[in-house]
Every structure is written in structure tokens, then in C-alpha cells.
Write a protein that holds these residues in place. Structure first.
Motif, PDB file in Angstrom:
ATOM      1  N   ASP A 177       0.831  -1.210   0.000  1.00  0.00           N
ATOM      2  CA  ASP A 177       0.000   0.000   0.000  1.00  0.00           C
ATOM      3  C   ASP A 177       0.861   1.254   0.000  1.00  0.00           C
ATOM      4  N   GLN A 178       1.933   1.236   0.797  1.00  0.00           N
ATOM      5  CA  GLN A 178       2.818   2.397   0.839  1.00  0.00           C
ATOM      6  C   GLN A 178       3.461   2.629  -0.520  1.00  0.00           C
ATOM      7  N   GLN A 179       3.887   1.534  -1.161  1.00  0.00           N
ATOM      8  CA  GLN A 179       4.496   1.660  -2.486  1.00  0.00           C
ATOM      9  C   GLN A 179       3.460   2.111  -3.510  1.00  0.00           C
ATOM     10  N   LEU A 180       2.244   1.597  -3.376  1.00  0.00           N
ATOM     11  CA  LEU A 180       1.177   1.991  -4.302  1.00  0.00           C
ATOM     12  C   LEU A 180       0.905   3.484  -4.190  1.00  0.00           C
ATOM     13  N   MET A 181       0.855   3.995  -2.963  1.00  0.00           N
ATOM     14  CA  MET A 181       0.609   5.432  -2.764  1.00  0.00           C
ATOM     15  C   MET A 181       1.742   6.255  -3.362  1.00  0.00           C
ATOM     16  N   ASN A 182       2.980   5.792  -3.172  1.00  0.00           N
ATOM     17  CA  ASN A 182       4.129   6.501  -3.758  1.00  0.00           C
ATOM     18  C   ASN A 182       4.037   6.531  -5.281  1.00  0.00           C
ATOM     19  N   ASP A 183       3.677   5.381  -5.865  1.00  0.00           N
ATOM     20  CA  ASP A 183       3.609   5.284  -7.326  1.00  0.00           C
ATOM     21  C   ASP A 183       2.454   6.108  -7.881  1.00  0.00           C
ATOM     22  N   ILE A 184       1.306   6.109  -7.170  1.00  0.00           N
ATOM     23  CA  ILE A 184       0.169   6.932  -7.606  1.00  0.00           C
ATOM     24  C   ILE A 184       0.560   8.405  -7.582  1.00  0.00           C
ATOM     25  N   THR A 185       1.230   8.813  -6.507  1.00  0.00           N
ATOM     26  CA  THR A 185       1.663  10.206  -6.376  1.00  0.00           C
ATOM     27  C   THR A 185       2.544  10.614  -7.555  1.00  0.00           C
ATOM     28  N   GLU A 186       3.547   9.793  -7.853  1.00  0.00           N
ATOM     29  CA  GLU A 186       4.458  10.096  -8.961  1.00  0.00           C
ATOM     30  C   GLU A 186       3.710  10.151 -10.285  1.00  0.00           C
ATOM     31  N   LYS A 187       2.784   9.218 -10.493  1.00  0.00           N
ATOM     32  CA  LYS A 187       2.065   9.140 -11.767  1.00  0.00           C
ATOM     33  C   LYS A 187       1.131  10.332 -11.947  1.00  0.00           C
ATOM     34  N   LEU A 188       0.467  10.767 -10.867  1.00  0.00           N
ATOM     35  CA  LEU A 188      -0.428  11.921 -10.974  1.00  0.00           C
ATOM     36  C   LEU A 188       0.358  13.198 -11.253  1.00  0.00           C
ATOM     37  N   ALA A 231      11.664  -5.117  -7.752  1.00  0.00           N
ATOM     38  CA  ALA A 231      10.861  -4.271  -8.648  1.00  0.00           C
ATOM     39  C   ALA A 231      10.896  -2.812  -8.213  1.00  0.00           C
ATOM     40  N   ILE A 232      10.812  -2.556  -6.914  1.00  0.00           N
ATOM     41  CA  ILE A 232      10.754  -1.153  -6.444  1.00  0.00           C
ATOM     42  C   ILE A 232      12.140  -0.542  -6.322  1.00  0.00           C
ATOM     43  N   SER A 233      13.182  -1.389  -6.461  1.00  0.00           N
ATOM     44  CA  SER A 233      14.556  -0.879  -6.360  1.00  0.00           C
ATOM     45  C   SER A 233      15.097  -0.430  -7.701  1.00  0.00           C
TER      46      SER A 233
END
Length: 440
Positions: A289-300, A437-439
């Protein structure tokens, strides 16, 4: 008092505030009369000081103070009434030939206005949502760790693979002398391991610090050195072995299951594996979830384009710190903070447009859940409601805690909203695959 606004463009405006004598005269006169009543000036009885002398001594200071108060109040009221969404704070424009001896005053302020934009969550390139699963390797490793943790320690004279050794690291030139205990499995490479296999209590093992441990932080801990030094250190050390231990693995029996999970809750190795997978899944959800929030933030930030009042913000950044910044420092600070500001505006738009709110009942319930989770970690699995309410009340009486918990709760609500309203590229991975994947 008169306030007018000139819009320079969609993102910049100038507000002009005109203050006339009648706006401030009554307040200034009242304050000076109060000064006169209480003034102690040699040669005059208290309350009988000539008003002219009071005005000469205090008049301009009182005038400046009152006009500035009126100015700030009027400006704040104007921004609120006009519903202007400003970035930073209004910046006063420098005025040549300004004179406090005049009766009327004009002040101008630069405004940076928030941009107007829409948030489209239907992205052409969807965010990857990782679903982390515990694979057989992880489960077996966890079982082995449990068996080690609850197993018996057997003291030995000769070291073998898998043993734990205790002793002292020494290097006089580098001022290293540190007692340490570590598992031989933490060493990096066969060459280092082979130096210990067959060694006895009392033996001295010669080692190189570079690439000694798989994790350089183990070197930092075992040698008692600073983090940065551990990454750079490349020297010889001696390790004098004082103790060798082998941990016998605990039996996977009902006694161990009851000790871990409570009586009768796990009755077999199969159920143990299922329980480990279940507990791991809960922990993995937090990380994914934390990674998902980070990725959503970057994508938006990447997909939602809008202009900012860049020059205004750079000027404002120069004024808000403890000391003024140079033009170059302000540009650098703006560049470092621009992405954060962009997401702050996007998040605010999502929150306002979709009426995402945090009320006190939400916050109280959220706080109670966090308390229960923490208490469960210490074995208190069934606290009373009164106990939870009392602890929550103490926590929520602290404004800093209220702010911190409110931000956490809003973050959860935002993530829930994104999950319900965005399309994702869902991918099932092991924890090792997730880390890789996240690295990237």
C-alpha cells in the motif's frame, strides 16, 4: 479603506490597500490618550503630560503599529471574502518615497494564485499494484527462524557452518576493539566462512573488513564504527574467538505451537505454514500500500499538467526562512520542492472535489484501532473499551498527535478512494520480487 485587485495573469495578481486618516485616527488617538494617563515623565504629574509631548514621543510608533494591524486584518479578510486560493503569502511591494508623515497610505502586495486544473484518474499507463505473497522459501525460512529462536543453545569448541561465534574485533591503528556476536551465515563469501570453519575457542582469525559481511550495517554494528566509515573501511582486523555456540532447532510440536499462538489455535505444521502466510500477508499489505501510494503520487504529478507562479514562489521562498536566501538558493529550493507542491495541490483538489473529510468520530475510531494494534504486539489482545477510550483521550488531547493521526487517516482515505476509482496493473509477486521491482 479601499482594496482593489489587478490580475496580471491567471497566476499572478497585485492587491492595493488604501488607508485614509479617518480609518486609523480614532484608534491612534485612543491609545495615545491611554499613554498620557499612565505616562511617567519627570516634571509632570501622572496623567497631566501635554498631549503634544506624548504624540512626539510615541505618536509614530503607535501609528505604524495600528496601520500594520489594520492592513493585515483587511488583507486576510479580503482574501477570505474573495475566496482567493493563494500560494505562499502575499509579498509587500517595495515603495519609493513612502512617508509616515503623510495622512493617507497605499500598500501593494503581490499574490501567487493557485492554478485551475482537473484531476483525471483514468491514466493511459496504469500504476502497478503489487500483491505480495509468501512463497514456500520464505515460509520455510520463517519456520527455521522460529525453531532457532526457541531452540536450545549448545556450546562448542570447534566452529561449523551455521554456528554463532562471540569474540573481539581488534585493530590498534584504526582504534578498533569491540566485542561482537554474529552468525557465520552473515559472512559474505566462502573465503570468509572457511576461515571460521574448524577454528577453536581462543583462536585468532585474520580478516579483511571490505566485503566481510553480506550487509555492511553488520560491519558497522560489530566493529562499533560510524555508518559512513563502515561503507569506506578497507583494512585488516583480527577476531579473537571467545565462544562458539550451536543453536539446536526446537521441535515443531504442540508445545511450540501453543507458545507461539495460544493453546490449540495451531495443531500441525500445515496449519503453522498457513498462519505464517496469513500474518505475512497482513504485513505485506502495509508495504505494498505504501508503495502503491508513492507510485500513484508520482504518476499523478507526471500526468496532471498545470503552470505555477514560479517567479513569485521563488521570491516568496527567499523570505520565509530564518535568513534570506540568495536568488540562486531560492531557485534550488523551489526546484527541490516543486513536485511536493504539485502533489499538494492535486491532493487538495481530490479531497475537496470528492468531499473527503476527517471528523472527530473518524479520528477517535482510527486512534482506537492503532492502540489495539500496538497493545496486541505486547500480548494484550482484548483491551476493554474503557481502556481504549482513556488512552485515546490522552492521545487526542495533544494537538501534535491530532495533526499526525489526522494526516495518517486522510492518507488512508485517499488511498481507498484511489483504489476504488483507478485502474491498476495488478501483479502477484514474492517479497524478493517486490523488493527488486521497487529498487529499479
Amino acid at each position: 479603506m479601499n482594496i482593489t485587485r489587478e490580475n496580471i495573469d491567471d497566476l499572478n495578481a497585485v492587491v492595493k490597500v488604501d488607508i485614509a486618516k479617518e480609518d486609523y485616527e480614532g484608534k491612534v488617538d485612543k491609545i495615545l490618550k491611554d499613554y498620557r494617563k499612565n505616562a511617567n515623565i519627570p516634571g509632570f504629574r501622572k496623567g497631566h503630560v501635554p498631549m503634544g509631548m506624548v504624540k512626539k514621543q510615541y505618536g509614530q510608533a503607535v501609528l505604524v503599529d495600528e496601520v500594520n494591524k489594520m492592513l493585515q486584518d483587511a488583507l486576510n479578510k479580503y482574501l477570505t471574502e474573495e475566496k482567493l486560493d493563494v500560494l505562499g503569502n502575499p509579498l509587500p511591494k517595495e515603495q519609493e518615497n513612502f512617508n509616515w508623515d503623510n495622512d493617507t497610505y497605499s500598500f501593494e502586495f503581490e499574490l501567487g494564485l493557485a492554478p485551475e486544473f482537473d484531476v483525471n484518474l483514468d491514466l493511459k499507463d496504469p500504476v502497478t499494484k503489487y500483491n505480495i505473497v509468501a512463497d514456500e522459501k520464505m515460509v520455510n525460512n520463517q519456520i527455521e527462524n522460529i525453531q532457532k529462536q526457541y531452540g536450545k543453545i549448545k556450546t562448542k569448541e570447534v566452529a561449523e557452518e551455521g554456528d554463532t561465534v562471540a569474540g573481539t574485533f581488534k585493530n590498534e591503528e584504526e582504534n578498533i576493539e569491540k566485542e561482537a556476536t554474529f552468525e557465520l551465515s552473515k559472512l559474505k563469501g566462502k573465503r570468509n566462512l572457511n576461515k571460521f570453519v574448524g577454528a577453536k575457542v581462543g583462536d585468532t582469525v585474520s580478516l579483511k573488513t571490505k566485503d566481510l559481511f553480506e550487509d555492511v550495517h553488520d560491519l558497522q554494528h560489530n566493529l562499533g564504527i560510524e555508518h559512513d566509515r563502515a561503507h569506506e573501511l578497507d583494512t585488516d582486523v583480527e577476531f579473537i574467538i571467545s565462544e562458539i555456540n550451536e543453536r539446536e532447532l526446537a521441535d515443531l510440536d504442540q508445545e511450540l505451537f501453543d507458545k507461539l499462538f495460544g493453546e490449540g489455535k495451531v495443531k500441525s505444521v500445515t496449519e503453522l505454514k498457513d498462519k505464517i502466510k496469513e500474518d505475512a500477508a497482513k504485513q505485506f499489505v502495509q508495504q505494498s500500500d505504501q508503495q502503491l501510494m508513492n507510485d500513484i503520487t508520482e504518476k499523478l504529478i507526471e500526468n496532471i499538467q498545470f503552470e505555477l507562479p514560479k517567479e513569485f514562489l521563488q521570491k516568496w521562498i527567499q523570505t520565509v526562512g530564518e535568513k534570506p536566501l540568495t536568488d540562486e538558493e531560492a531557485v534550488e529550493e523551489y526546484n527541490n520542492s516543486e513536485k511536493g507542491l504539485r502533489y499538494q495541490l492535486i491532493e487538495g483538489k481530490v479531497v475537496n472535489d470528492n468531499e473527503l473529510t476527517v471528523d472527530f468520530n473518524d479520528l477517535k475510531e482510527f486512534t482506537g484501532e492503532r492502540i489495539k494494534e500496538q497493545m496486541a504486539q505486547f500480548g494484550q489482545t482484548n483491551p476493554s473499551q474503557k481502556e481504549l477510550d482513556d488512552i485515546s483521550a490522552r492521545i487526542l488531547s495533544n494537538q501534535d498527535e491530532v495533526k499526525r493521526l489526522s494526516e495518517q487517516l486522510m492518507n488512508e482515505k485517499l488511498l481507498k478512494f484511489y483504489k476504488e476509482n483507478m485502474k491498476f496493473n495488478e501483479k502477484e509477486v514474492t517479497y524478493e520480487e517486490f523488493v527488486k521491482a521497487i529498487s529499479k
